[in-house]
Design an enzyme around this catalytic site. Structure first.
Site, PDB file in Angstrom:
ATOM      1  N   ASP A  13       0.995  -1.254   0.021  1.00 48.70           N
ATOM      2  CA  ASP A  13      -0.138   0.021   0.037  1.00 48.70           C
ATOM      3  C   ASP A  13       0.967   1.319  -0.045  1.00 48.70           C
ATOM      4  O   ASP A  13       0.376   2.310   0.370  1.00 48.70           O
ATOM      5  CB  ASP A  13      -0.964   0.120   1.291  1.00 48.70           C
ATOM      6  N   LYS A  16       1.971   2.169  -5.056  1.00 50.92           N
ATOM      7  CA  LYS A  16       2.733   1.842  -6.364  1.00 50.92           C
ATOM      8  C   LYS A  16       1.732   1.962  -7.606  1.00 50.92           C
ATOM      9  O   LYS A  16       2.228   2.217  -8.733  1.00 50.92           O
ATOM     10  CB  LYS A  16       2.962   0.198  -6.450  1.00 50.92           C
ATOM     11  N   GLY A  40      -4.028  -4.082  -4.268  1.00 53.40           N
ATOM     12  CA  GLY A  40      -4.961  -3.003  -4.498  1.00 53.40           C
ATOM     13  C   GLY A  40      -4.411  -1.816  -5.087  1.00 53.40           C
ATOM     14  O   GLY A  40      -3.814  -1.303  -4.142  1.00 53.40           O
ATOM     15  N   HIS A  41      -4.268  -1.696  -6.266  1.00 54.14           N
ATOM     16  CA  HIS A  41      -3.453  -0.596  -6.743  1.00 54.14           C
ATOM     17  C   HIS A  41      -4.491   0.582  -7.088  1.00 54.14           C
ATOM     18  O   HIS A  41      -5.211   0.382  -8.105  1.00 54.14           O
ATOM     19  CB  HIS A  41      -2.688  -0.974  -8.020  1.00 54.14           C
ATOM     20  N   GLN A 223       2.173  -6.027  -2.919  1.00 53.12           N
ATOM     21  CA  GLN A 223       2.590  -5.982  -1.653  1.00 53.12           C
ATOM     22  C   GLN A 223       4.015  -5.314  -1.353  1.00 53.12           C
ATOM     23  O   GLN A 223       4.179  -4.293  -2.190  1.00 53.12           O
ATOM     24  CB  GLN A 223       2.673  -7.444  -1.163  1.00 53.12           C
TER      25      GLN A 223
HETATM   26  P1  IMP Z   1      -2.573 -12.795   1.784  1.00 54.79           P
HETATM   27  O1  IMP Z   1      -1.338 -12.200   0.614  1.00 54.79           O
HETATM   28  O2  IMP Z   1      -4.154 -12.696   1.234  1.00 54.79           O
HETATM   29  O3  IMP Z   1      -2.267 -14.258   1.934  1.00 54.79           O
HETATM   30  O4  IMP Z   1      -2.337 -12.082   3.200  1.00 54.79           O
HETATM   31  C1  IMP Z   1      -1.128 -12.124   3.805  1.00 54.79           C
HETATM   32  C2  IMP Z   1      -0.782 -10.632   4.632  1.00 54.79           C
HETATM   33  O5  IMP Z   1      -0.241  -9.894   3.388  1.00 54.79           O
HETATM   34  C3  IMP Z   1      -1.892 -10.151   5.250  1.00 54.79           C
HETATM   35  O6  IMP Z   1      -1.348  -9.401   6.269  1.00 54.79           O
HETATM   36  C4  IMP Z   1      -2.385  -9.097   4.353  1.00 54.79           C
HETATM   37  O7  IMP Z   1      -3.222  -8.040   4.989  1.00 54.79           O
HETATM   38  C5  IMP Z   1      -1.150  -8.714   3.569  1.00 54.79           C
HETATM   39  N1  IMP Z   1      -1.419  -8.124   2.418  1.00 54.79           N
HETATM   40  C6  IMP Z   1      -1.747  -8.972   1.190  1.00 54.79           C
HETATM   41  N2  IMP Z   1      -1.703  -8.124   0.135  1.00 54.79           N
HETATM   42  C7  IMP Z   1      -1.613  -6.849   0.663  1.00 54.79           C
HETATM   43  C8  IMP Z   1      -1.596  -5.638  -0.170  1.00 54.79           C
HETATM   44  O8  IMP Z   1      -1.825  -5.401  -1.315  1.00 54.79           O
HETATM   45  N3  IMP Z   1      -1.317  -4.565   0.814  1.00 54.79           N
HETATM   46  C9  IMP Z   1      -0.918  -4.626   1.950  1.00 54.79           C
HETATM   47  N4  IMP Z   1      -1.031  -5.618   2.438  1.00 54.79           N
HETATM   48  C10 IMP Z   1      -1.288  -6.944   1.795  1.00 54.79           C
END
Ligand code: IMP
Length: 433
Positions: A13, A16, A40-41, A223
């Site tokens: 977040d 990007k 989420g971009h 991420q």
């Molecule tokens: P997962 O990717 O859904 O398995 O989540 C694993 C961890 O990564 C959790 O803490 C999510 O909140 C975090 N996470 C996954 N995608 C994002 C993102 O795009 N932005 C921020 N945190 C993320």
């Protein structure tokens, strides 16, 4: 040759989407290499706000060809929904958006397992986005995954899926979940997934042919560094390599063909989900950052945890990904603070630590060592020239550069494309030529 990675330096977040949107017109191809629709971009163009979860943000530029690389996990329903949303705003993707035949698919049982496992973990849950990301990557590593290319062989695929469903049902039932009916799951899944067929290509050959023809590739990470499965705050991480090193296997592009890396960092820090966060602010300053920075997850709507800038984290990201430069976002969110703090190191059991601890358990015992800088108390939003920033804001940026070991070549001062400072004679200004 110009092939540049844009990757997150913190916990995701970082902004990007906006940075990719600014750089995309200067590249021929925009490609994603990991993650899925957990990302989420957000891109804001005038009154319109686009949230891209799976499709590369470059799609907003008509001339860009976009690739969902083999390292991405694709949920067919999420892909179709996003495609439809883009279509409704007049953005056509056919003929310029491609999914790697080697990309793994997210199936309904992955989502059910993600949910059931998180529920079972209770207070120790990872706080995943519940999108089935982890279970899909598990199947990839276990060699039981289903890949986009398998959609071109539906009979074989049905057979494989029947075996998978039987296996997954055992685990789902053991966690007191509802088992899937194989026939209806297959029909539901295939009715969505077969719509992907026109987009499936050998993107590895495509990207390499483009590079050999002198075309440029902007490589979009999802991420952030601290969510990287190897280098992040394990086990509170996502299930892929979000650091720059993930780009080569995630696209099938040789490391020596990658010519630059841009790390994106917010001027403060946020985190969604569970896990340690040394500079977290559980006070009025944290609440202010959340409100002023509109820190709510683009995918799940969850409020983001907020805190001061952590130079330990970004310095670690610079080391891991070899950033040529940083893009520092949301500087304007700090405009009203009297004083601003930066964590320069950690303290654990009375000892100063300058290297990132190996995992969440140790990081949870670390306290930040702060340095305090004066605030600037002047509105900076919309500033487009570094020299026009108040001197305390310039000092803040310079201190971050010094502590992290990379120049802030791009500084974002608002959500719009235009609310951006591009430093002259910097890697970013070079990439925009
Ligand atoms: P997962 O990717 O859904 O398995 O989540 C694993 C961890 O990564 C959790 O803490 C999510 O909140 C975090 N996470 C996954 N995608 C994002 C993102 O795009 N932005 C921020 N945190 C993320």
């Amino acid at each position: 040759m110009k092939n540049v990675i844009v990757a997150g330096a913190q916990w995701g977040d970082e902004g990007k989407g906006k940075v990719v949107d600014i750089l995309a017109p200067h590249f021929d191809v925009v490609a994603r290499y990991q993650g899925g629709h957990n990302a989420g971009h957000t891109v804001r163009i005038g009154e319109r706000k686009f949230i891209l979860r799976l499709i590369p943000s470059g799609i907003l530029h008509e001339e860009c060809c976009c690739v969902i690389g083999n390292g991405v996990v694709v949920d067919p329903r999420a892909f179709n929904t996003e495609l439809q949303e883009l279509r409704e705003t007049g953005i056509e993707c056919e003929g310029r958006l491609f999914i790697s035949s080697r990309a793994h698919l997210i199936l309904p049982y992955h989502i059910a397992l993600d949910r059931a496992r998180e529920e079972r973990l209770g207070v120790n849950s990872v706080g995943t986005t519940m999108r089935g990301i982890g279970p899909a990557y598990e199947d990839k590593a276990a060699r039981t995954g289903v890949r986009a290319g398998d959609l071109l062989y539906p009979d074989l695929l049905r057979e494989k899926l029947r075996a998978n469903i039987a296996q997954k049902n055992l685990e789902i039932v053991s966690m007191k979940g509802e088992p899937f009916d194989p026939d209806s799951m297959l029909d539901d899944f295939l009715s969505e997934a077969l719509r992907l067929k026109p987009f499936i290509r050998d993107t590895v050959s495509m990207i390499n042919a483009a590079v050999n023809d002198g075309k440029s590739v902007l490589i979009e990470g999802a991420q952030g560094t601290m969510l990287d499965v190897d280098h992040g705050t394990y086990p509170f991480v996502t299930s892929s390599n979000s650091t720059a090193g993930g780009a080569a296997p995630g696209l099938g592009l040789a490391p020596k063909k990658i010519t630059g890396v841009l790390g994106i960092a917010k001027a403060y820090t946020t985190r969604v989900g569970g896990g340690p966060f040394p500079t977290e602010l559980n006070d009025e300053h944290g609440a202010y950052l959340q409100k002023r920075g509109n820190e709510y997850g683009a995918v799940t709507g969850r409020p983001r945890r907020t805190g001061w800038f952590d130079a330990m984290v970004v310095r670690y990201a610079v080391m891991l990904s070899g950033y040529d430069a940083l893009a520092l976002t949301k500087l304007d969110v700090l405009d009203e603070f009297d004083e601003i703090r930066i964590s320069t190191a950690y303290r654990r059991n009375g000892e100063i630590i300058k290297d990132m601890p190996y995992g969440a358990n140790v990081l949870a015992e670390c306290e930040p060592v702060y340095e305090t800088l004066p605030g600037w108390k002047v509105a900076t939003n919309g500033t487009t020239n570094f020299d026009d920033l108040p001197s305390a804001a310039k000092d803040y940026v310079r201190r971050i550069e010094e502590l992290c070991g990379a120049p802030a070549a791009l500084i974002s001062t608002g959500p719009e494309r235009t609310e951006t400072i591009i430093r002259e004679n910097s890697p970013v200004s070079d990439w925009m030529k």
